[in-house]
Design an enzyme around this catalytic site. Structure first.
Site, PDB file in Angstrom:
ATOM      1  N   ASP A 135       0.910  -1.121   0.076  1.00 28.02           N
ATOM      2  CA  ASP A 135      -0.449  -0.387   0.090  1.00 28.02           C
ATOM      3  C   ASP A 135       0.844   1.225   0.046  1.00 28.02           C
ATOM      4  O   ASP A 135       2.278   1.406   0.301  1.00 28.02           O
ATOM      5  CB  ASP A 135      -1.101  -0.441   1.356  1.00 28.02           C
ATOM      6  CG  ASP A 135      -1.641   1.095   1.187  1.00 28.02           C
ATOM      7  OD1 ASP A 135      -2.483   1.772   0.466  1.00 28.02           O
ATOM      8  OD2 ASP A 135      -1.652   1.996   2.549  1.00 28.02           O
ATOM      9  N   ASP A 165      -0.334   5.318   1.226  1.00 20.16           N
ATOM     10  CA  ASP A 165      -0.667   6.162   2.134  1.00 20.16           C
ATOM     11  C   ASP A 165      -0.765   5.795   3.279  1.00 20.16           C
ATOM     12  O   ASP A 165      -1.434   4.322   3.453  1.00 20.16           O
ATOM     13  CB  ASP A 165      -2.266   6.491   1.710  1.00 20.16           C
ATOM     14  CG  ASP A 165      -2.309   7.968   1.201  1.00 20.16           C
ATOM     15  OD1 ASP A 165      -3.022   8.488   0.916  1.00 20.16           O
ATOM     16  OD2 ASP A 165      -1.703   7.291  -0.171  1.00 20.16           O
ATOM     17  N   LYS A 213      -8.074  -4.314  -4.464  1.00 19.05           N
ATOM     18  CA  LYS A 213      -6.207  -4.617  -4.626  1.00 19.05           C
ATOM     19  C   LYS A 213      -6.058  -5.866  -4.777  1.00 19.05           C
ATOM     20  O   LYS A 213      -5.386  -6.175  -5.847  1.00 19.05           O
ATOM     21  CB  LYS A 213      -5.898  -3.814  -3.673  1.00 19.05           C
ATOM     22  CG  LYS A 213      -6.193  -2.211  -2.992  1.00 19.05           C
ATOM     23  CD  LYS A 213      -5.296  -1.672  -1.959  1.00 19.05           C
ATOM     24  CE  LYS A 213      -5.079  -0.476  -1.573  1.00 19.05           C
ATOM     25  NZ  LYS A 213      -3.861   0.138  -0.272  1.00 19.05           N
ATOM     26  N   ASP A 229      -1.886  -0.629   6.119  1.00 14.31           N
ATOM     27  CA  ASP A 229      -2.308  -0.549   7.634  1.00 14.31           C
ATOM     28  C   ASP A 229      -3.928   0.081   7.977  1.00 14.31           C
ATOM     29  O   ASP A 229      -4.363  -0.359   8.491  1.00 14.31           O
ATOM     30  CB  ASP A 229      -1.802   0.860   7.584  1.00 14.31           C
ATOM     31  CG  ASP A 229      -2.215   2.056   6.719  1.00 14.31           C
ATOM     32  OD1 ASP A 229      -2.911   2.846   7.178  1.00 14.31           O
ATOM     33  OD2 ASP A 229      -2.389   1.230   5.284  1.00 14.31           O
ATOM     34  N   ASP A 264      -7.178  -2.516   2.825  1.00 11.01           N
ATOM     35  CA  ASP A 264      -5.667  -3.580   2.846  1.00 11.01           C
ATOM     36  C   ASP A 264      -6.238  -4.788   2.635  1.00 11.01           C
ATOM     37  O   ASP A 264      -5.859  -5.756   2.613  1.00 11.01           O
ATOM     38  CB  ASP A 264      -4.400  -3.085   2.621  1.00 11.01           C
ATOM     39  CG  ASP A 264      -3.746  -1.611   2.771  1.00 11.01           C
ATOM     40  OD1 ASP A 264      -3.707  -0.983   1.672  1.00 11.01           O
ATOM     41  OD2 ASP A 264      -3.465  -0.825   3.663  1.00 11.01           O
TER      42      ASP A 264
END
EC number: 3.1.3.18
Length: 233
Positions: free
Chosen positions: A13, A15, A152, A174, A178
């Site tokens: 990921d 951010d 994702k 995080d 995700d």
């Protein structure tokens, strides 16, 4: 067969994983250097909800194997673009969603594929209407609307298929969006600053937050130490 002979793909990921909020999500030079060095030996892909125009400004100098942008709907690899949705999304569904958003006076912006929402939480009653045409993904305080059946994890699996990858996937994340990345991973890694639910799902939680946590894991893969901690054969 040891990890040194197992092909590895790291899917990370962006951010609050590669880049931290305190630095306005501008990636630090030490993380860039580590990822670029790692990418010469193994595959490293950045999997993010962000659009290319923002990533271009934030991730200066970063050269991963590929980018999976807009939450899995867009793959950029070898100067080619792969869009993971059918024409129906652009011709019909997205137009209908935009109509609904305009009626409800919800602010939004359009990505290459997805729709980014601003201040959506106040109009939760509209979700049911929108979910006829697309999928809403919440990520901390943000929300985005995607074509159904794409996330994702789907983006990573499509990339795996694209390059004929047969090794192990190590996912780094995080936050809520995700979960889909973790679902398809052989090894799930949460950075130290991850939300509690992501840490609970993880095989490994890094000692350090954000990009420092990513460096920690990449060093463990490069040194063979990760093989001792988890069974990756």
């Amino acid at each position: 067969m040891g990890m040194s002979s197992v092909d590895i793909l790291v899917a990370s990921d962006y951010d609050r994983t590669l880049a931290n909020e305190e630095n306005n999500f501008v990636i630090s030079p030490s993380v860039v250097q580590k990822v670029n060095e790692f990418s010469k030996k193994y595959k490293f892909i950045v999997v993010t909800g962000r659009e290319k125009r923002f990533i271009d400004k934030l991730a200066i100098g970063l050269k991963p194997t590929a980018w999976i942008l807009e939450n899995g709907t867009l793959i950029l690899y070898n100067n080619k673009e792969f869009v993971l949705c059918d024409d129906n999304w652009f011709e019909k569904d997205r137009k209908k969603i935009i109509e609904i958003l305009n009626q409800l006076e919800i602010k939004y912006s359009l990505g290459r594929v997805i729709i980014y929402l601003d201040g959506f939480g106040t109009k939760l009653d509209a979700i049911r209407e929108i979910e006829k045409y697309g999928k809403i993904e919440v990520n901390r305080n943000d929300a985005m609307i995607l074509p159904k059946g794409v996330d994702k994890g789907v983006g990573v699996m499509k990339f795996k298929q694209l390059i004929g990858f047969k090794g192990k996937i190590v996912a780094l994340g995080d936050s809520e969006n995700d979960y889909a990345l973790f679902r398809i991973a052989d090894i799930k890694v949460a950075v130290a600053n991850a939300i509690p639910q992501v840490k609970e799902m993880a095989d490994i939680v890094t000692e350090k937050p954000n990009g420092l946590g990513v460096i920690e894991i990449l060093d463990k893969i490069l040194s063979g130490q990760l093989r001792k901690e988890v069974n990756i054969d």
